[in-house]
Design an enzyme around this catalytic site. Structure first.
Site, PDB file in Angstrom:
ATOM      1  N   ASP A  22       1.029  -0.993   0.298  1.00  0.00           N
ATOM      2  CA  ASP A  22       0.204  -0.174  -0.064  1.00  0.00           C
ATOM      3  C   ASP A  22       1.005   2.021   0.031  1.00  0.00           C
ATOM      4  O   ASP A  22       1.314   1.705   1.189  1.00  0.00           O
ATOM      5  CB  ASP A  22      -1.348   0.012   1.742  1.00  0.00           C
ATOM      6  CG  ASP A  22      -1.882   1.768   1.116  1.00  0.00           C
ATOM      7  OD1 ASP A  22      -1.452   2.423   0.406  1.00  0.00           O
ATOM      8  OD2 ASP A  22      -2.664   1.430   1.845  1.00  0.00           O
ATOM      9  N   SER A  66      -2.106  14.193 -13.915  1.00  0.00           N
ATOM     10  CA  SER A  66      -3.448  14.362 -15.075  1.00  0.00           C
ATOM     11  C   SER A  66      -3.665  15.505 -15.600  1.00  0.00           C
ATOM     12  O   SER A  66      -2.953  16.572 -14.554  1.00  0.00           O
ATOM     13  CB  SER A  66      -4.508  13.773 -13.973  1.00  0.00           C
ATOM     14  OG  SER A  66      -5.367  14.166 -14.928  1.00  0.00           O
ATOM     15  N   TYR A  69      -8.540  15.379  -6.323  1.00  0.00           N
ATOM     16  CA  TYR A  69      -7.647  14.662  -7.171  1.00  0.00           C
ATOM     17  C   TYR A  69      -6.353  15.919  -7.617  1.00  0.00           C
ATOM     18  O   TYR A  69      -5.906  15.451  -8.023  1.00  0.00           O
ATOM     19  CB  TYR A  69      -8.465  14.034  -8.739  1.00  0.00           C
ATOM     20  CG  TYR A  69      -8.107  13.022  -9.380  1.00  0.00           C
ATOM     21  CD1 TYR A  69      -7.562  11.611  -8.761  1.00  0.00           C
ATOM     22  CD2 TYR A  69      -7.639  13.228 -10.960  1.00  0.00           C
ATOM     23  CE1 TYR A  69      -7.033  11.322  -9.591  1.00  0.00           C
ATOM     24  CE2 TYR A  69      -7.511  12.673 -11.873  1.00  0.00           C
ATOM     25  CZ  TYR A  69      -6.922  11.582 -11.558  1.00  0.00           C
ATOM     26  OH  TYR A  69      -6.147  11.094 -12.869  1.00  0.00           O
TER      27      TYR A  69
HETATM   28  P1  NAI Z   1      -7.034   2.649 -12.706  1.00  0.00           P
HETATM   29  O1  NAI Z   1      -7.564   2.175 -11.303  1.00  0.00           O
HETATM   30  O2  NAI Z   1      -6.989   0.900 -13.682  1.00  0.00           O
HETATM   31  O3  NAI Z   1      -5.655   1.527 -11.314  1.00  0.00           O
HETATM   32  C1  NAI Z   1      -5.140   2.166 -10.520  1.00  0.00           C
HETATM   33  C2  NAI Z   1      -4.387   0.963 -10.332  1.00  0.00           C
HETATM   34  O4  NAI Z   1      -3.670   1.449  -8.563  1.00  0.00           O
HETATM   35  C3  NAI Z   1      -5.103  -0.364  -9.245  1.00  0.00           C
HETATM   36  O5  NAI Z   1      -4.547  -1.501  -9.867  1.00  0.00           O
HETATM   37  C4  NAI Z   1      -5.144  -0.284  -8.065  1.00  0.00           C
HETATM   38  O6  NAI Z   1      -5.234  -1.044  -7.256  1.00  0.00           O
HETATM   39  C5  NAI Z   1      -3.361   0.641  -7.418  1.00  0.00           C
HETATM   40  N1  NAI Z   1      -3.896   0.737  -6.296  1.00  0.00           N
HETATM   41  C6  NAI Z   1      -4.821   1.919  -5.752  1.00  0.00           C
HETATM   42  N2  NAI Z   1      -4.358   2.123  -4.426  1.00  0.00           N
HETATM   43  C7  NAI Z   1      -3.538   2.102  -4.308  1.00  0.00           C
HETATM   44  C8  NAI Z   1      -2.854   1.639  -2.955  1.00  0.00           C
HETATM   45  N3  NAI Z   1      -2.510   2.793  -2.543  1.00  0.00           N
HETATM   46  N4  NAI Z   1      -1.074   1.212  -3.215  1.00  0.00           N
HETATM   47  C9  NAI Z   1      -0.787   0.380  -4.492  1.00  0.00           C
HETATM   48  N5  NAI Z   1      -1.333   0.255  -6.075  1.00  0.00           N
HETATM   49  C10 NAI Z   1      -2.866   1.107  -5.217  1.00  0.00           C
HETATM   50  O7  NAI Z   1      -6.057   3.368 -13.274  1.00  0.00           O
HETATM   51  P2  NAI Z   1      -5.549   4.005 -14.231  1.00  0.00           P
HETATM   52  O8  NAI Z   1      -6.695   4.382 -15.302  1.00  0.00           O
HETATM   53  O9  NAI Z   1      -4.394   2.486 -14.831  1.00  0.00           O
HETATM   54  O10 NAI Z   1      -4.209   5.353 -13.643  1.00  0.00           O
HETATM   55  C11 NAI Z   1      -3.308   5.162 -13.372  1.00  0.00           C
HETATM   56  C12 NAI Z   1      -2.716   6.740 -13.496  1.00  0.00           C
HETATM   57  O11 NAI Z   1      -3.008   7.602 -14.373  1.00  0.00           O
HETATM   58  C13 NAI Z   1      -3.293   7.426 -11.947  1.00  0.00           C
HETATM   59  O12 NAI Z   1      -2.405   8.004 -11.545  1.00  0.00           O
HETATM   60  C14 NAI Z   1      -4.158   7.616 -12.445  1.00  0.00           C
HETATM   61  O13 NAI Z   1      -4.357   9.047 -11.727  1.00  0.00           O
HETATM   62  C15 NAI Z   1      -3.305   8.543 -13.726  1.00  0.00           C
HETATM   63  N6  NAI Z   1      -4.512   8.929 -14.521  1.00  0.00           N
HETATM   64  C16 NAI Z   1      -5.206   8.335 -15.158  1.00  0.00           C
HETATM   65  C17 NAI Z   1      -5.818   8.689 -16.678  1.00  0.00           C
HETATM   66  C18 NAI Z   1      -7.314   7.662 -17.427  1.00  0.00           C
HETATM   67  O14 NAI Z   1      -7.725   8.651 -17.421  1.00  0.00           O
HETATM   68  N7  NAI Z   1      -7.045   6.877 -16.875  1.00  0.00           N
HETATM   69  C19 NAI Z   1      -5.929  10.001 -16.776  1.00  0.00           C
HETATM   70  C20 NAI Z   1      -4.625  10.633 -15.645  1.00  0.00           C
HETATM   71  C21 NAI Z   1      -4.062  10.108 -15.147  1.00  0.00           C
END
Ligand code: NAI
Length: 252
Positions: A62, A141, A153
């Site tokens: 975490d 982001s 966020y």
């Molecule tokens: P997602 O929700 O598909 O994956 C996020 C991952 O982070 C998950 O596997 C989750 O279990 C893990 N996670 C969450 N809290 C955690 C913690 N405390 N410790 C360890 N792991 C943890 O999200 P996605 O879309 O792949 O996003 C990845 C990154 O990109 C994030 O930082 C998000 O804010 C950023 N982002 C995403 C965008 C989008 O359109 N999907 C746009 C801009 C930024």
């Protein structure tokens, strides 16, 4: 740094953008520690890397928890390899308009994105400094510029910009570069959850978003992985403290 294989840590790599970055860095030749909340949830990413003849391990951490972070990083360093690349990708959303936003939702979003990036970077910097080489890539982001319903966020992601620039200044003399990627709309579980919360079918949510994006499509996790690969690479050593918008248009 000599040309022994380097070890990268990608947080939040069980799925989505983090999984794509882990796969890409493995194909670039890095050993990849696939880190997420639940070690078992990392197995798909690790298996895909192994199938492509790459090297990976799953690590349950975490990122918002100091003790969990220090145990995870120590395990990676002792069992797998000296971590000299860190991608702070783990993220959550807890969207709401300001008047409905709870303190828990504020704290948990700031906790994962900002405290998490801080704890991870602080934990690995000694390995990078000792190696005289390192790469830190932080996921921001376009919401850092402001987005309705995302006060927590947006604040966290804007914080990532200042954090990135400051680490670039502090760590540059040790051969460590620090940069941020600011994605626009990327098709992942996170954007699918936003569509569900708004009560809009995901396909329509994506096509509405695409119509506002100059390149006329939403992004894929691989679009972000490509930029992460650039920042992590040997040849990007003179690029530091930058925030690159990967959003299909000039939204910055
Ligand atoms: P997602 O929700 O598909 O994956 C996020 C991952 O982070 C998950 O596997 C989750 O279990 C893990 N996670 C969450 N809290 C955690 C913690 N405390 N410790 C360890 N792991 C943890 O999200 P996605 O879309 O792949 O996003 C990845 C990154 O990109 C994030 O930082 C998000 O804010 C950023 N982002 C995403 C965008 C989008 O359109 N999907 C746009 C801009 C930024």
């Amino acid at each position: 740094m000599n040309d022994t294989v380097r070890t990268a840590i990608v947080t939040g790599a069980a799925r989505g953008i983090g999984a794509a970055i882990a796969l890409r860095l493995a194909s670039d030749g890095f050993n990849v520690a696939v880190l997420d909340l639940d070690e078992k949830a990392c197995s798909d990413t690790v298996d895909s890397i192994h199938q492509a003849r790459g090297s990976a391990i799953a690590v349950g951490v975490d990122v918002a928890d100091e003790h969990s972070v220090s145990i995870g990083i120590e395990r990676i360093a002792s069992e797998f390899g000296t971590p000299t690349v860190l991608v702070n990708n783990a993220g959550i959303t807890r969207d709401n308009l300001l008047f409905k936003m709870t303190v828990e939702d504020w704290d948990s979003v700031l906790g994962v994105h900002l405290r998490g990036s801080f704890l991870m970077a602080r934990g690995v910097q000694k390995y990078m400094v000792h190696a005289g080489w390192g790469r830190i890539v932080n996921l921001s982001s376009i919401s850092a510029l402001g987005y309705r319903g995302q006060a927590n966020y947006s604040a966290a992601k804007a914080g990532v910009h200042g954090f990135t620039k400051t680490l670039a200044i502090e760590l540059g003399k040790f051969g460590v570069t620090v940069n941020a990627i600011s994605p626009g709309f990327i098709e992942t579980d996170m954007t699918a959850a936003t569509a569900e919360r708004l009560g809009i079918p995901f396909e329509r949510f994506k096509s509405d978003a695409a119509s506002q994006i100059p390149v006329n499509r939403v992004g894929q996790p691989e679009d972000i992985a490509h930029m992460a690969s650039f920042f992590a690479g040997e040849q990007a050593g003179f690029v530091s403290g930058q925030v690159v918008y990967v959003s299909g248009g000039p939204f910055a």
